[in-house]
Scaffold this motif. Structure first.
Motif, PDB file in Angstrom:
ATOM      1  N   TYR A  28      35.529  34.272 124.855  1.00  0.00           N
ATOM      2  CA  TYR A  28      34.566  34.440 123.815  1.00  0.00           C
ATOM      3  C   TYR A  28      33.160  33.988 124.330  1.00  0.00           C
ATOM      4  O   TYR A  28      33.181  33.122 125.003  1.00  0.00           O
ATOM      5  CB  TYR A  28      35.211  33.361 122.701  1.00  0.00           C
ATOM      6  CG  TYR A  28      36.362  33.831 122.107  1.00  0.00           C
ATOM      7  CD1 TYR A  28      36.520  34.592 120.684  1.00  0.00           C
ATOM      8  CD2 TYR A  28      37.683  33.533 122.526  1.00  0.00           C
ATOM      9  CE1 TYR A  28      37.464  34.770 120.041  1.00  0.00           C
ATOM     10  CE2 TYR A  28      38.759  33.839 122.013  1.00  0.00           C
ATOM     11  CZ  TYR A  28      38.664  34.648 120.735  1.00  0.00           C
ATOM     12  OH  TYR A  28      40.033  34.919 120.266  1.00  0.00           O
TER      13      TYR A  28
ATOM     14  N   CYS B 279      31.574  33.318 117.021  1.00  0.00           N
ATOM     15  CA  CYS B 279      32.638  33.673 118.069  1.00  0.00           C
ATOM     16  C   CYS B 279      33.446  32.521 118.050  1.00  0.00           C
ATOM     17  O   CYS B 279      34.618  32.485 118.407  1.00  0.00           O
ATOM     18  CB  CYS B 279      32.128  34.479 119.229  1.00  0.00           C
ATOM     19  SG  CYS B 279      31.061  35.878 118.805  1.00  0.00           S
TER      20      CYS B 279
ATOM     21  N   GLU C 166      35.455  31.653 115.315  1.00  0.00           N
ATOM     22  CA  GLU C 166      36.720  32.478 115.372  1.00  0.00           C
ATOM     23  C   GLU C 166      37.916  32.245 116.413  1.00  0.00           C
ATOM     24  O   GLU C 166      38.898  31.989 116.017  1.00  0.00           O
ATOM     25  CB  GLU C 166      36.177  33.768 115.551  1.00  0.00           C
ATOM     26  CG  GLU C 166      37.642  34.854 115.609  1.00  0.00           C
ATOM     27  CD  GLU C 166      38.227  35.133 114.306  1.00  0.00           C
ATOM     28  OE1 GLU C 166      39.489  35.730 114.375  1.00  0.00           O
ATOM     29  OE2 GLU C 166      37.663  34.773 113.241  1.00  0.00           O
ATOM     30  N   ARG C 167      37.434  31.756 117.555  1.00  0.00           N
ATOM     31  CA  ARG C 167      38.071  31.154 118.489  1.00  0.00           C
ATOM     32  C   ARG C 167      38.804  29.989 118.199  1.00  0.00           C
ATOM     33  O   ARG C 167      40.143  29.786 118.246  1.00  0.00           O
ATOM     34  CB  ARG C 167      37.168  30.787 119.971  1.00  0.00           C
ATOM     35  CG  ARG C 167      38.275  30.381 120.924  1.00  0.00           C
ATOM     36  CD  ARG C 167      37.402  29.816 122.121  1.00  0.00           C
ATOM     37  NE  ARG C 167      36.431  28.763 121.864  1.00  0.00           N
ATOM     38  CZ  ARG C 167      36.892  27.491 121.508  1.00  0.00           C
ATOM     39  NH1 ARG C 167      37.963  27.245 121.930  1.00  0.00           N
ATOM     40  NH2 ARG C 167      35.648  26.627 121.284  1.00  0.00           N
TER      41      ARG C 167
ATOM     42  N   CYS D 134      33.259  39.908 124.849  1.00  0.00           N
ATOM     43  CA  CYS D 134      33.829  39.149 123.545  1.00  0.00           C
ATOM     44  C   CYS D 134      34.950  39.588 123.011  1.00  0.00           C
ATOM     45  O   CYS D 134      34.665  40.703 122.426  1.00  0.00           O
ATOM     46  CB  CYS D 134      32.425  38.330 122.962  1.00  0.00           C
ATOM     47  SG  CYS D 134      33.074  37.302 121.751  1.00  0.00           S
TER      48      CYS D 134
ATOM     49  N   ALA E 109      35.783  38.310 120.165  1.00  0.00           N
ATOM     50  CA  ALA E 109      35.431  38.210 118.611  1.00  0.00           C
ATOM     51  C   ALA E 109      34.237  39.504 118.264  1.00  0.00           C
ATOM     52  O   ALA E 109      34.712  40.224 117.316  1.00  0.00           O
ATOM     53  CB  ALA E 109      34.819  36.897 118.305  1.00  0.00           C
ATOM     54  N   CYS E 110      33.203  39.359 118.946  1.00  0.00           N
ATOM     55  CA  CYS E 110      32.140  40.221 118.583  1.00  0.00           C
ATOM     56  C   CYS E 110      31.859  41.630 119.483  1.00  0.00           C
ATOM     57  O   CYS E 110      31.187  42.420 119.189  1.00  0.00           O
ATOM     58  CB  CYS E 110      30.923  39.544 118.640  1.00  0.00           C
ATOM     59  SG  CYS E 110      30.124  39.266 120.146  1.00  0.00           S
TER      60      CYS E 110
END
Length: 143
Positions: A24, A30, A33-34, A6, A8-9
């Motif tokens: 993502y 997440c 964030e996307r 991912c 984001a994380c």
């Protein structure tokens, strides 16, 4: 299909078959964030989208004029933290150099000599107290 990491994380996830380029995972944070990054890019690249977002925000503020006052009342910790943060920002601002209207950048060092300053355009001034001039060397000293 292989696992991916991912964006984001950083966790491994199995992308959906319908989204082969998925980067993502499905975690709500997440996905937020996307979406946030997509909206940021869209606002930069599409002036119509940006204007629509601004109008929507203004309309929301008009429909909810007391929102922030009520929020601060319900969340005294937020208010105290915000005040402390603002004091820090103000202190940082006082420490840094503040540009002044009559401040000039460091001028290039000129050779010793006699120069004539002649205004180029007497009618137009870009800034208060600033002249645009032509420098002509009348005599230069030989150092």
């Amino acid at each position: 299909m292989d696992n991916r990491w991912c964006t984001a994380c950083g966790a491994a996830f199995l992308p959906r078959a319908q989204a082969p380029h998925q980067s993502y995972c499905a975690e709500p944070a997440c996905q937020r964030e996307r979406r946030r990054l997509w909206q940021k890019a869209k606002r930069r690249s599409d002036p119509d989208y940006l204007e629509n977002q601004i109008q929507a925000q203004r309309a929301w503020v008009e429909r909810n004029p007391d929102y922030w006052a009520a929020y601060r009342e319900r969340n005294p910790g937020y208010t105290a933290q915000n005040r402390a943060d603002q004091r820090g920002r103000n202190a940082k601002r006082r420490i840094s150099k503040i540009a002044k209207m009559d401040a000039s950048p460091a001028a290039p060092v000129l050779d010793a000599g006699i120069y004539e300053l002649r205004p180029l355009d007497k009618e137009t001034f870009a800034k208060m107290g600033v002249w645009t001039v032509q420098l002509t060397v009348l005599s230069a000293s030989s150092a």
